[in-house]
Design an enzyme around this catalytic site. Sequence first.
Site, PDB file in Angstrom:
ATOM      1  N   ASP A 172       0.855  -1.194   0.000  1.00 46.88           N
ATOM      2  CA  ASP A 172       0.000   0.000   0.000  1.00 46.88           C
ATOM      3  C   ASP A 172       0.888   1.239   0.000  1.00 46.88           C
ATOM      4  O   ASP A 172       2.022   1.203   0.491  1.00 46.88           O
ATOM      5  CB  ASP A 172      -0.917   0.022   1.229  1.00 46.88           C
ATOM      6  CG  ASP A 172      -2.228   0.766   0.958  1.00 46.88           C
ATOM      7  OD1 ASP A 172      -3.292   0.125   0.928  1.00 46.88           O
ATOM      8  OD2 ASP A 172      -2.177   2.008   0.737  1.00 46.88           O
ATOM      9  N   ASN A 188      -5.202  -4.839  -6.859  1.00 43.87           N
ATOM     10  CA  ASN A 188      -6.485  -4.311  -6.394  1.00 43.87           C
ATOM     11  C   ASN A 188      -6.492  -2.809  -6.123  1.00 43.87           C
ATOM     12  O   ASN A 188      -7.555  -2.188  -6.136  1.00 43.87           O
ATOM     13  CB  ASN A 188      -6.841  -5.098  -5.116  1.00 43.87           C
ATOM     14  CG  ASN A 188      -7.897  -4.427  -4.285  1.00 43.87           C
ATOM     15  OD1 ASN A 188      -9.069  -4.471  -4.634  1.00 43.87           O
ATOM     16  ND2 ASN A 188      -7.496  -3.797  -3.187  1.00 43.87           N
ATOM     17  N   TYR A 221     -12.419   6.428 -14.665  1.00 47.88           N
ATOM     18  CA  TYR A 221     -12.547   5.216 -13.839  1.00 47.88           C
ATOM     19  C   TYR A 221     -13.163   4.083 -14.664  1.00 47.88           C
ATOM     20  O   TYR A 221     -12.628   2.975 -14.717  1.00 47.88           O
ATOM     21  CB  TYR A 221     -13.416   5.528 -12.613  1.00 47.88           C
ATOM     22  CG  TYR A 221     -13.592   4.365 -11.670  1.00 47.88           C
ATOM     23  CD1 TYR A 221     -12.716   4.161 -10.616  1.00 47.88           C
ATOM     24  CD2 TYR A 221     -14.650   3.460 -11.820  1.00 47.88           C
ATOM     25  CE1 TYR A 221     -12.873   3.095  -9.737  1.00 47.88           C
ATOM     26  CE2 TYR A 221     -14.817   2.392 -10.961  1.00 47.88           C
ATOM     27  CZ  TYR A 221     -13.932   2.212  -9.913  1.00 47.88           C
ATOM     28  OH  TYR A 221     -14.089   1.145  -9.059  1.00 47.88           O
ATOM     29  N   LYS A 234     -11.322   0.564 -15.912  1.00 47.84           N
ATOM     30  CA  LYS A 234     -11.774  -0.770 -15.518  1.00 47.84           C
ATOM     31  C   LYS A 234     -12.076  -1.625 -16.753  1.00 47.84           C
ATOM     32  O   LYS A 234     -11.873  -2.834 -16.744  1.00 47.84           O
ATOM     33  CB  LYS A 234     -12.993  -0.667 -14.596  1.00 47.84           C
ATOM     34  CG  LYS A 234     -12.695   0.034 -13.255  1.00 47.84           C
ATOM     35  CD  LYS A 234     -11.573  -0.653 -12.490  1.00 47.84           C
ATOM     36  CE  LYS A 234     -11.413  -0.116 -11.074  1.00 47.84           C
ATOM     37  NZ  LYS A 234     -10.345  -0.778 -10.319  1.00 47.84           N
TER      38      LYS A 234
HETATM   39  N1  NAD Z   1     -15.776   0.004  -3.104  1.00 40.57           N
HETATM   40  C1  NAD Z   1     -16.520  -0.299  -4.147  1.00 40.57           C
HETATM   41  O1  NAD Z   1     -17.742  -0.119  -4.128  1.00 40.57           O
HETATM   42  C2  NAD Z   1     -15.874  -0.902  -5.375  1.00 40.57           C
HETATM   43  C3  NAD Z   1     -16.675  -1.446  -6.379  1.00 40.57           C
HETATM   44  C4  NAD Z   1     -16.073  -1.999  -7.517  1.00 40.57           C
HETATM   45  C5  NAD Z   1     -14.678  -1.982  -7.638  1.00 40.57           C
HETATM   46  N2  NAD Z   1     -13.920  -1.429  -6.650  1.00 40.57           N
HETATM   47  C6  NAD Z   1     -12.465  -1.456  -6.813  1.00 40.57           C
HETATM   48  O2  NAD Z   1     -11.906  -2.221  -5.775  1.00 40.57           O
HETATM   49  C7  NAD Z   1     -10.593  -1.759  -5.472  1.00 40.57           C
HETATM   50  C8  NAD Z   1     -10.477  -1.469  -4.005  1.00 40.57           C
HETATM   51  O3  NAD Z   1     -11.465  -0.522  -3.659  1.00 40.57           O
HETATM   52  P1  NAD Z   1     -11.821  -0.148  -2.141  1.00 40.57           P
HETATM   53  O4  NAD Z   1     -13.223   0.359  -2.125  1.00 40.57           O
HETATM   54  O5  NAD Z   1     -11.439  -1.254  -1.252  1.00 40.57           O
HETATM   55  O6  NAD Z   1     -10.864   1.134  -1.977  1.00 40.57           O
HETATM   56  P2  NAD Z   1     -10.201   1.797  -0.675  1.00 40.57           P
HETATM   57  O7  NAD Z   1     -10.074   3.241  -0.998  1.00 40.57           O
HETATM   58  O8  NAD Z   1     -10.933   1.391   0.573  1.00 40.57           O
HETATM   59  O9  NAD Z   1      -8.754   1.124  -0.659  1.00 40.57           O
HETATM   60  C9  NAD Z   1      -7.820   1.342  -1.693  1.00 40.57           C
HETATM   61  C10 NAD Z   1      -6.414   1.179  -1.131  1.00 40.57           C
HETATM   62  O10 NAD Z   1      -5.512   1.389  -2.213  1.00 40.57           O
HETATM   63  C11 NAD Z   1      -4.452   2.203  -1.752  1.00 40.57           C
HETATM   64  N3  NAD Z   1      -3.856   2.949  -2.870  1.00 40.57           N
HETATM   65  C12 NAD Z   1      -4.401   4.006  -3.529  1.00 40.57           C
HETATM   66  N4  NAD Z   1      -3.525   4.457  -4.452  1.00 40.57           N
HETATM   67  C13 NAD Z   1      -2.436   3.667  -4.378  1.00 40.57           C
HETATM   68  C14 NAD Z   1      -1.175   3.648  -5.065  1.00 40.57           C
HETATM   69  N5  NAD Z   1      -0.887   4.537  -6.017  1.00 40.57           N
HETATM   70  N6  NAD Z   1      -0.283   2.698  -4.725  1.00 40.57           N
HETATM   71  C15 NAD Z   1      -0.559   1.789  -3.756  1.00 40.57           C
HETATM   72  N7  NAD Z   1      -1.707   1.778  -3.057  1.00 40.57           N
HETATM   73  C16 NAD Z   1      -2.634   2.706  -3.373  1.00 40.57           C
HETATM   74  C17 NAD Z   1      -5.061   3.129  -0.714  1.00 40.57           C
HETATM   75  O11 NAD Z   1      -4.088   3.651   0.165  1.00 40.57           O
HETATM   76  C18 NAD Z   1      -6.072   2.190  -0.024  1.00 40.57           C
HETATM   77  O12 NAD Z   1      -5.494   1.530   1.082  1.00 40.57           O
HETATM   78  C19 NAD Z   1     -10.358  -0.547  -6.374  1.00 40.57           C
HETATM   79  O13 NAD Z   1      -9.645  -0.948  -7.534  1.00 40.57           O
HETATM   80  C20 NAD Z   1     -11.773  -0.119  -6.731  1.00 40.57           C
HETATM   81  O14 NAD Z   1     -11.820   0.580  -7.942  1.00 40.57           O
HETATM   82  C21 NAD Z   1     -14.482  -0.893  -5.519  1.00 40.57           C
END
Ligand code: NAD
Length: 264
Positions: free
Chosen positions: A47, A95, A163, A167
């Site tokens: 992270d 992720n 975004y 994806k």
């Molecule tokens: N939450 C949703 O509803 C949802 C739905 C579909 C897809 N997603 C996808 O799932 C994944 C995780 O989402 P989430 O909701 O758990 O997000 P989140 O914001 O809770 O967690 C994302 C993590 O990624 C880290 N991060 C961000 N930029 C970074 C970088 N440049 N290098 C390393 N780490 C980095 C952040 O510090 C954070 O800990 C993402 O790819 C998101 O697009 C989320």
Amino acid sequence: MTTEETAGTVCRRLVGRTAVITGAGSGIGLATAHRLASEGANVVCGDIDEEAGKAAAEAVGGTFAKVDVTDPEEVEALFRTAFETYGSVDVAFNNAGISPPDDDSILETGLEAWRRVQDVNLTSVYLCCKAALPYMRRQGRGSIINTASFVAIMGAATSQISYTASKGGVLAMSRELGVQFAREGIRVNALCPGPVDTPLLRELFAADPERAARRLVHIPVGRFARADEIAAAVAFLASDDSSFVNATDFLVDGGISGAYVTPL
Ligand SMILES: NC(=O)c1ccc[n+]([C@@H]2O[C@H](COP(=O)([O-])OP(=O)(O)OC[C@H]3O[C@@H](n4cnc5c(N)ncnc54)[C@H](O)[C@@H]3O)[C@@H](O)[C@H]2O)c1
């Protein structure tokens, strides 16, 4: 939330396997770190947020590696850490992702915001796959899971244009890699979660219940996903239980993309 609580039932499909998770400090990545560790995996928590990533690694008895997933050298170091610490790289859960507010309608979104989102959400997946594959090819085994989203499959009028496009790129890239490396024992799948009940989403919708209701009406199950439900799907894709699941757009969306109208 303890590792045992997220796992639900006792399932030990990943004993001796090493899993690298990017974005492990929060949300889906964090829930997955708990789940994969509970199934016996050695977990490397990557992270950019040092505090959150360290806390995740500590909670699951894993290893923290600070990484900006847009930086090729840091990404290579992440996978090298996994190999040097545990001796293999069996699972890559690519992720980490962002959805910043300045990524909006194409009419409003500037080139800087577009590029930032492409870098973190799509180029990062290219870099992580490129770094993980040499280890997996040498082992003749590996499972790569790249986080896309249901929005790569459906259009939304409330657009986040970069975004959504990023994806879509993750889907196409995962499919092609899954085909290219299938005969080397490496599977590559794109995970497409529906909306997840994260603290951020809850806060947003508590302030605007009408906005929440507008979205919930499209979900046959009638609620957002829990992060541990997405983690359970990742554990399946990571394990040999999914040995014939490859190059898919693996939807975990409560039926959103299958719905014409939803039940009352
Ligand atoms: N939450 C949703 O509803 C949802 C739905 C579909 C897809 N997603 C996808 O799932 C994944 C995780 O989402 P989430 O909701 O758990 O997000 P989140 O914001 O809770 O967690 C994302 C993590 O990624 C880290 N991060 C961000 N930029 C970074 C970088 N440049 N290098 C390393 N780490 C980095 C952040 O510090 C954070 O800990 C993402 O790819 C998101 O697009 C989320």
